[in-house]
Enzyme design. Structure first.
Site, PDB file in Angstrom:
ATOM      1  N   GLN A  75       0.826  -1.203   0.000  1.00  0.00           N
ATOM      2  CA  GLN A  75       0.000   0.000   0.000  1.00  0.00           C
ATOM      3  C   GLN A  75       0.865   1.259   0.000  1.00  0.00           C
ATOM      4  O   GLN A  75       0.537   2.251  -0.666  1.00  0.00           O
ATOM      5  CB  GLN A  75      -0.918   0.005   1.224  1.00  0.00           C
ATOM      6  CG  GLN A  75      -2.006   1.063   1.169  1.00  0.00           C
ATOM      7  CD  GLN A  75      -3.030   0.788   0.087  1.00  0.00           C
ATOM      8  OE1 GLN A  75      -3.330  -0.374  -0.196  1.00  0.00           O
ATOM      9  NE2 GLN A  75      -3.567   1.837  -0.502  1.00  0.00           N
ATOM     10  N   ALA A  98      -5.608   5.100  -0.627  1.00  0.00           N
ATOM     11  CA  ALA A  98      -5.470   5.284   0.814  1.00  0.00           C
ATOM     12  C   ALA A  98      -4.012   5.165   1.247  1.00  0.00           C
ATOM     13  O   ALA A  98      -3.206   4.464   0.627  1.00  0.00           O
ATOM     14  CB  ALA A  98      -6.309   4.251   1.554  1.00  0.00           C
ATOM     15  N   SER A 139      -6.128   1.794   4.422  1.00  0.00           N
ATOM     16  CA  SER A 139      -6.794   1.160   3.294  1.00  0.00           C
ATOM     17  C   SER A 139      -7.553  -0.071   3.775  1.00  0.00           C
ATOM     18  O   SER A 139      -7.036  -0.866   4.570  1.00  0.00           O
ATOM     19  CB  SER A 139      -5.773   0.730   2.239  1.00  0.00           C
ATOM     20  OG  SER A 139      -6.375  -0.119   1.269  1.00  0.00           O
ATOM     21  N   HIS A 168      -8.068  -2.565   2.121  1.00  0.00           N
ATOM     22  CA  HIS A 168      -7.357  -3.733   1.607  1.00  0.00           C
ATOM     23  C   HIS A 168      -6.323  -4.247   2.613  1.00  0.00           C
ATOM     24  O   HIS A 168      -5.983  -5.436   2.595  1.00  0.00           O
ATOM     25  CB  HIS A 168      -6.669  -3.399   0.279  1.00  0.00           C
ATOM     26  CG  HIS A 168      -7.620  -3.283  -0.880  1.00  0.00           C
ATOM     27  ND1 HIS A 168      -8.262  -4.384  -1.408  1.00  0.00           N
ATOM     28  CD2 HIS A 168      -8.036  -2.219  -1.593  1.00  0.00           C
ATOM     29  CE1 HIS A 168      -9.028  -3.999  -2.414  1.00  0.00           C
ATOM     30  NE2 HIS A 168      -8.929  -2.683  -2.547  1.00  0.00           N
ATOM     31  N   ASP A 224     -11.721  -6.142  -4.644  1.00  0.00           N
ATOM     32  CA  ASP A 224     -12.083  -5.477  -5.890  1.00  0.00           C
ATOM     33  C   ASP A 224     -12.462  -6.548  -6.895  1.00  0.00           C
ATOM     34  O   ASP A 224     -11.792  -7.594  -6.991  1.00  0.00           O
ATOM     35  CB  ASP A 224     -10.912  -4.657  -6.430  1.00  0.00           C
ATOM     36  CG  ASP A 224     -10.583  -3.463  -5.555  1.00  0.00           C
ATOM     37  OD1 ASP A 224     -11.431  -3.082  -4.719  1.00  0.00           O
ATOM     38  OD2 ASP A 224      -9.479  -2.903  -5.701  1.00  0.00           O
ATOM     39  N   GLU A 229     -15.857   4.172  -6.408  1.00  0.00           N
ATOM     40  CA  GLU A 229     -15.251   2.897  -6.820  1.00  0.00           C
ATOM     41  C   GLU A 229     -16.360   1.875  -6.971  1.00  0.00           C
ATOM     42  O   GLU A 229     -16.817   1.275  -5.990  1.00  0.00           O
ATOM     43  CB  GLU A 229     -14.202   2.438  -5.801  1.00  0.00           C
ATOM     44  CG  GLU A 229     -12.992   3.348  -5.728  1.00  0.00           C
ATOM     45  CD  GLU A 229     -11.850   2.760  -4.911  1.00  0.00           C
ATOM     46  OE1 GLU A 229     -12.014   1.634  -4.372  1.00  0.00           O
ATOM     47  OE2 GLU A 229     -10.802   3.422  -4.817  1.00  0.00           O
ATOM     48  N   TRP A 256     -16.250  -0.971  -8.145  1.00  0.00           N
ATOM     49  CA  TRP A 256     -15.725  -2.332  -8.096  1.00  0.00           C
ATOM     50  C   TRP A 256     -15.309  -2.783  -6.693  1.00  0.00           C
ATOM     51  O   TRP A 256     -14.962  -3.934  -6.497  1.00  0.00           O
ATOM     52  CB  TRP A 256     -14.494  -2.408  -9.005  1.00  0.00           C
ATOM     53  CG  TRP A 256     -13.426  -1.412  -8.615  1.00  0.00           C
ATOM     54  CD1 TRP A 256     -12.427  -1.594  -7.706  1.00  0.00           C
ATOM     55  CD2 TRP A 256     -13.287  -0.065  -9.086  1.00  0.00           C
ATOM     56  NE1 TRP A 256     -11.668  -0.455  -7.579  1.00  0.00           N
ATOM     57  CE2 TRP A 256     -12.163   0.498  -8.422  1.00  0.00           C
ATOM     58  CE3 TRP A 256     -13.987   0.723 -10.004  1.00  0.00           C
ATOM     59  CZ2 TRP A 256     -11.742   1.813  -8.654  1.00  0.00           C
ATOM     60  CZ3 TRP A 256     -13.554   2.021 -10.233  1.00  0.00           C
ATOM     61  CH2 TRP A 256     -12.455   2.553  -9.567  1.00  0.00           C
ATOM     62  N   HIS A 257     -15.333  -1.871  -5.721  1.00  0.00           N
ATOM     63  CA  HIS A 257     -14.772  -2.149  -4.397  1.00  0.00           C
ATOM     64  C   HIS A 257     -15.865  -2.636  -3.443  1.00  0.00           C
ATOM     65  O   HIS A 257     -16.737  -1.870  -3.029  1.00  0.00           O
ATOM     66  CB  HIS A 257     -14.122  -0.877  -3.848  1.00  0.00           C
ATOM     67  CG  HIS A 257     -13.474  -1.042  -2.508  1.00  0.00           C
ATOM     68  ND1 HIS A 257     -12.101  -1.153  -2.342  1.00  0.00           N
ATOM     69  CD2 HIS A 257     -13.997  -1.108  -1.258  1.00  0.00           C
ATOM     70  CE1 HIS A 257     -11.831  -1.265  -1.045  1.00  0.00           C
ATOM     71  NE2 HIS A 257     -12.963  -1.244  -0.366  1.00  0.00           N
TER      72      HIS A 257
END
Length: 325
Positions: A212, A233, A238, A240, A247, A293, A295-296
Site C-alpha cells: 500500500q 489510501a 486502506s 485492503h 475489488d 469505486e 468495483w470495491h
C-alpha cells in the site's frame, strides 16, 4: 454532580416557581402553566440566558443536558431545534460545541450529528484513532481511523476465483488473500453469480502495508498528494490492509467500467445477502472522502450489510449513528 444534587433537592421550589408568574417572567417565561423547568432558571444566573427561560421550559431533558442546552441557547438556538439534537440516540454530549460550529442551519440535525460523529467537521487525518478491535468485521477504516502499525490479519486464506496476471483483464495482483470469513462469503457470492451465468472475478484483495505504501507513494510522487489521498489510501488506512475488501470485475470486463455491465445491477442487488456492501458510492464522495469505486466490495457481515443497504448509508454513517450518548 453538585449542581444535580442542588436541583433535585429543590423540587418543591421548582413546582412553586412554575406557579408563580412573577418569578418566571423574570426569566422570560410567559406560559407559566407549561414550565416544568423553573428550577434551572433559578439555579442558572447567567445574564445572557436570563431572559431565555421560555426556551428552557420548552426543551426536553434539560436537567440531564443542562450544559449542552445552555451552549445551544447561547448560540441562538430555539427549543425546537435543540430538541431535535437531544432526541437523537447517537447525539454525544461531548461533541456539542462541534455540532454548533458545524451547523449551518441548512443541513438536517441528523446529518449534522452524523457528519460530526464521523469527523467531517475537521480536516482529514486529524485526531487519528488507532483501531483496537481488529477482529470486528464492522471496523471502520478511513481518514480518521487507522489499523495498528504493521497490522496483518492472522487468518488469511486464498481468495476464491482470483484473477491471473496475463490471463485475466484488469488483474492487479496475485496471489490474493482474504480473511477466512470473508473468503467463504465471497465464494458463495461467486457461486451464486455462476448460477446466473455471471463470472465474478477478484482482481485485488488483501494488501500488505508495504504494498500500500508503494502504491500510495507512486501516485503521490507522480500525480500529487491531493490526488493520491482522493484515490489511494495511505498505508494502514486502506480497507485492503484489513483483508475485508475485494475489488471485482464481471465477465472479464474493465474493472473501472464495471457499472456498464448488463450484470452489474444483479451484483448490487445481491451482495448484501452475502455480507458485502459497495463501499465507495458515487453520491457519497463527500462522506467517504474517496472517489467513486464501483468495483470495491467491503465485507461487514450479512445483518449489517442488509441494514446499511436498506437505510442507504455508507459504513461511516452507519457507525456514526450507532454511537451512543
Amino acid at each position: 454532580m453538585k449542581k444535580r444534587m442542588i436541583y433535585l433537592s429543590c423540587i418543591a421550589l421548582l413546582l412553586g416557581a412554575c406557579s408563580s408568574s412573577d418569578k418566571t417572567k423574570e426569566y422570560g417565561v410567559t406560559d407559566t402553566k407549561s414550565c416544568d423547568n423553573a428550577l434551572i432558571l433559578e439555579a442558572n444566573k447567567d445574564d445572557l440566558i436570563k431572559d431565555k427561560g421560555s426556551i428552557y421550559c420548552a426543551v426536553d431533558e434539560n436537567l440531564s443536558h443542562l450544559d449542552q442546552v445552555t451552549a445551544f441557547v447561547k448560540a441562538g438556538y430555539q427549543a425546537e431545534r435543540i430538541n431535535e439534537f437531544l432526541k437523537l440516540s447517537y447525539y454525544q454530549d461531548k461533541l456539542t460545541d462541534r455540532y454548533i460550529a458545524y451547523d449551518d442551519q441548512k443541513k438536517s440535525v441528523e446529518d449534522v450529528v452524523t457528519y460530526v460523529n464521523i469527523g467531517l467537521d475537521q480536516p482529514y487525518f486529524t485526531n487519528m484513532d488507532t483501531i483496537q478491535d481488529t477482529k470486528n468485521p464492522l471496523m471502520l477504516i478511513n481518514k480518521y481511523h487507522k489499523l495498528p502499525d504493521g497490522y496483518e490479519p492472522v487468518d488469511l486464506t486464498p481468495t476464491p476465483n482470483a484473477c491471473v496476471i496475463g490471463e485475466d483483464y484488469s488483474c492487479q495482483s496475485e496471489p490474493q488473500y482474504l480473511v477466512k470469513e470473508v473468503a467463504e462469503a465471497f465464494e458463495k457470492l461467486v457461486e451464486a453469480g455462476k448460477q446466473e451465468g455471471i463470472n465474478i472475478k477478484a482482481i485485488a484483495s488483501y494488501r500488505s502495508f508495504a504494498y500500500q505504501k508503494n502504491l500510495y507513494d507512486y501516485y503521490a510522487n507522480t500525480e500529487g498528494k491531493d490526488y493520491a489521498d482522493q484515490y489511494y489510501a495511505r498505508p494502514g488506512q486502506s480497507e485492503h490492509n484489513s483483508g475485508l475488501a475485494v475489488d471485482v470485475t464481471l465477465d472479464n470486463e474493465n474493472f473501472n467500467e464495471i457499472e456498464k455491465s448488463p450484470h452489474y445491477q444483479w451484483l448490487l442487488d445481491h451482495i448484501n445477502a452475502y455480507g458485502f456492501i459497495l463501499r465507495y458510492e458515487e453520491d457519497k464522495v463527500p462522506v467517504t472522502g474517496y472517489n467513486y469505486e464501483s468495483w470495491h466490495l467491503r465485507y461487514v457481515g450479512k445483518d449489517a450489510a442488509e441494514e446499511i443497504t436498506k437505510q442507504g448509508l455508507t459504513l461511516d454513517e452507519y457507525i456514526a449513528r450507532k454511537a451512543g450518548k
